[in-house]
Design an enzyme around this catalytic site. Structure first.
Site, PDB file in Angstrom:
ATOM      1  N   GLU A  15       9.515   2.667  -2.518  1.00 61.74           N
ATOM      2  CA  GLU A  15       8.601   2.723  -3.717  1.00 61.74           C
ATOM      3  C   GLU A  15       8.293   4.230  -4.180  1.00 61.74           C
ATOM      4  O   GLU A  15       8.411   4.759  -5.137  1.00 61.74           O
ATOM      5  CB  GLU A  15       7.468   1.627  -3.765  1.00 61.74           C
ATOM      6  CG  GLU A  15       6.665   1.905  -5.181  1.00 61.74           C
ATOM      7  CD  GLU A  15       5.509   1.151  -5.048  1.00 61.74           C
ATOM      8  OE1 GLU A  15       4.969   0.511  -3.796  1.00 61.74           O
ATOM      9  OE2 GLU A  15       4.981   0.751  -6.055  1.00 61.74           O
TER      10      GLU A  15
ATOM     11  N   GLY B 175       0.824  -1.215   0.074  1.00 64.88           N
ATOM     12  CA  GLY B 175      -0.004  -0.046  -0.006  1.00 64.88           C
ATOM     13  C   GLY B 175       0.892   1.198  -0.048  1.00 64.88           C
ATOM     14  O   GLY B 175       2.081   1.084   0.012  1.00 64.88           O
TER      15      GLY B 175
HETATM   16  N1  V47 Z   1       3.062  -1.393  -6.282  1.00 57.82           N
HETATM   17  C1  V47 Z   1       2.292  -1.422  -5.020  1.00 57.82           C
HETATM   18  N2  V47 Z   1       2.761  -0.972  -4.006  1.00 57.82           N
HETATM   19  C2  V47 Z   1       2.272  -1.210  -2.867  1.00 57.82           C
HETATM   20  N3  V47 Z   1       1.267  -2.394  -2.683  1.00 57.82           N
HETATM   21  C3  V47 Z   1       0.729  -2.655  -3.721  1.00 57.82           C
HETATM   22  C4  V47 Z   1       1.412  -2.384  -5.071  1.00 57.82           C
HETATM   23  N4  V47 Z   1       0.600  -3.208  -5.846  1.00 57.82           N
HETATM   24  C5  V47 Z   1      -0.352  -3.714  -5.263  1.00 57.82           C
HETATM   25  N5  V47 Z   1      -0.359  -3.561  -3.887  1.00 57.82           N
HETATM   26  C6  V47 Z   1      -1.203  -3.994  -3.014  1.00 57.82           C
HETATM   27  O1  V47 Z   1      -2.193  -2.904  -2.837  1.00 57.82           O
HETATM   28  C7  V47 Z   1      -2.674  -3.168  -1.249  1.00 57.82           C
HETATM   29  C8  V47 Z   1      -3.206  -2.258  -0.490  1.00 57.82           C
HETATM   30  C9  V47 Z   1      -4.485  -2.186   0.021  1.00 57.82           C
HETATM   31  C10 V47 Z   1      -4.730  -0.948   0.968  1.00 57.82           C
HETATM   32  O2  V47 Z   1      -3.921  -0.290   1.073  1.00 57.82           O
HETATM   33  C11 V47 Z   1      -6.129  -0.909   1.609  1.00 57.82           C
HETATM   34  C12 V47 Z   1      -6.505   0.126   2.308  1.00 57.82           C
HETATM   35  C13 V47 Z   1      -7.566   0.179   2.996  1.00 57.82           C
HETATM   36  C14 V47 Z   1      -8.644  -0.561   2.666  1.00 57.82           C
HETATM   37  C15 V47 Z   1      -8.298  -1.983   1.847  1.00 57.82           C
HETATM   38  C16 V47 Z   1      -9.255  -2.906   1.648  1.00 57.82           C
HETATM   39  O3  V47 Z   1      -9.018  -4.074   1.179  1.00 57.82           O
HETATM   40  O4  V47 Z   1     -10.525  -2.361   1.982  1.00 57.82           O
HETATM   41  C17 V47 Z   1      -7.023  -1.973   1.255  1.00 57.82           C
HETATM   42  C18 V47 Z   1      -1.311  -3.709  -0.420  1.00 57.82           C
HETATM   43  O5  V47 Z   1      -1.458  -4.641   0.278  1.00 57.82           O
HETATM   44  C19 V47 Z   1      -0.563  -4.556  -1.444  1.00 57.82           C
HETATM   45  O6  V47 Z   1      -0.789  -5.863  -1.837  1.00 57.82           O
END
Ligand code: V47
Ligand code: ZN
Length: 353
Positions: free
Chosen positions: A213, A183
């Site tokens: 990142e 995230g």
């Molecule tokens: N390039 C990237 N760099 C970083 N992360 C990346 C990348 N690509 C994919 N991700 C993914 O994105 C997710 C983010 C999910 C997240 O923040 C969130 C926040 C609030 C609620 C919910 C929910 O599900 O309701 C989810 C991370 O856990 C990760 O696995």
């Protein structure tokens, strides 16, 4: 003998070489690997979704203004996964796409909290990924392992739930090897997650957080010092800190480099400005990865082609990159030896006169 090849032939040869090269992938997200084909299948099950299914509209939908926009779109695809059968289908079909690219081994980053908080039963979730893992290995010859990551922005409650899902003996899936953190990084300091990483490491999981990142090299130091990272997801900003580069090189801490992702999320302006060259020059182990391939209009083979251009690699250079990923993987020693030998055999057969 006269060489009749035109200048484009070298690149074509290299593309063919990459297409057949046996590969390992260390940084690729579960939901972020849903191809248009998979998104369509999921959307057909849940017609109320706002994710477009037509490939052209989907390409447009997957054009991001910045990292925050990317996460917003990412979560709309997360919303398509609502049942254990959706989880199984996604996982199994992602493995099929990997096999087509000669990926033999992949550590897939999964955010179980996103699914359990949407009401998927936790045990059914674990059964679904494990069932798909076993089928993928038997049917496609792709060995899958899991990295469970904390969605950092969701806070410490999500961290607690993720470490519980990763360490509870009744839930912990056999394929789980590592613990991550993903995230947005801005406003989400890494050190607060130390207790959760400590628990995951104590339970035998390896530490692989995203860091550097979208923030500076201090975040990578935090990941190393507080989260005891063994590899770094992206680590892009490490290039701005020569001491950090020297540390990564000395301790053989690999960077999981995802070049096209960094452009798509606007973490880096252009491919030519990507610091991958600095990493290689400093002796840092570089691995090549696709992150969220369909969302970024790429695949692992294309990332190897990008790396070949940026690092000016020939076939042996590409084989060395593929071997870096095997060496930095959490595959057991016998598996690493086998896959390394397969890469060597492939390259020497290809180059034989
Ligand atoms: N390039 C990237 N760099 C970083 N992360 C990346 C990348 N690509 C994919 N991700 C993914 O994105 C997710 C983010 C999910 C997240 O923040 C969130 C926040 C609030 C609620 C919910 C929910 O599900 O309701 C989810 C991370 O856990 C990760 O696995
Ligand atoms: Zn990632």
């Amino acid at each position: 003998m006269t060489d009749h090849r035109t200048p484009g032939d070298d690149t074509r040869d290299l593309h063919a070489f990459i297409a057949g090269l046996p590969k390992a992938e260390l940084h690729v997200h579960h939901v972020g690997s849903a191809s248009p084909r998979i998104v369509s299948a999921l959307a057909a099950r849940h017609p109320d979704s706002k994710v477009p299914t037509d490939p052209e509209a989907l390409a447009d939908y997957f054009t991001f203004t910045d990292f925050a926009h990317f996460i917003q779109v990412y979560l709309s695809v997360v919303d398509l996964i609502r049942t254990p059968e959706d989880v199984r289908l996604l996982t199994y079909e992602v493995a099929r796409d990997m096999a087509r690219q000669q990926v033999r081994y992949a550590e897939l980053t999964i955010t179980p909290w996103s699914s359990t908080r949407r009401g998927i039963d936790e045990l059914a979730f674990m059964d679904a990924i494990e069932d798909a893992r076993k089928a993928a290995e038997a049917e496609f010859g792709v060995v899958l392992r899991w990295c469970f990551d904390i969605p950092g922005e969701a806070g410490l409650e999500a961290a607690e739930e993720t470490v519980r899902l990763a360490t509870d003996d009744r839930l912990r899936p056999e394929g789980l090897v590592s613990f991550g953190l993903g995230g947005p990084e801005i406003g989400v300091p890494r050190p607060q997650f130390k207790p959760y990483f400590d628990r995951a490491i104590a339970a035998g999981l390896r530490s692989v957080p995203h860091a550097g990142e979208t923030t500076g090299p201090e975040t990578v130091w935090d990941a190393l010092n507080d989260l005891r990272a063994e590899r770094i997801g992206h680590g892009t900003s490490s290039a701005r800190d020569p001491k950090l580069l020297a540390h990564l090189a000395e301790h053989r801490i690999a960077l999981e480099v995802c070049p096209t992702s960094n452009i798509a999320t606007r973490a880096v302006r252009t491919l030519d400005e990507h610091p991958i060259k600095e990493f290689a020059r400093a002796g840092v182990p570089v691995t090549i990865n696709s992150d969220d391939p369909p969302m970024f209009g790429t695949d692992l083979n294309n990332e190897y082609a990008v790396a070949a251009r940026l690092l000016d690699l020939d076939e042996l250079g590409l084989a060395a990159l593929a071997k870096n990923a095997v060496e930095a993987s959490f595959l057991d020693e016998a598996g690493r030896t086998r896959l390394t030998a397969e890469i060597d055999t492939y390259a020497s057969t290809w180059l034989a006169p």
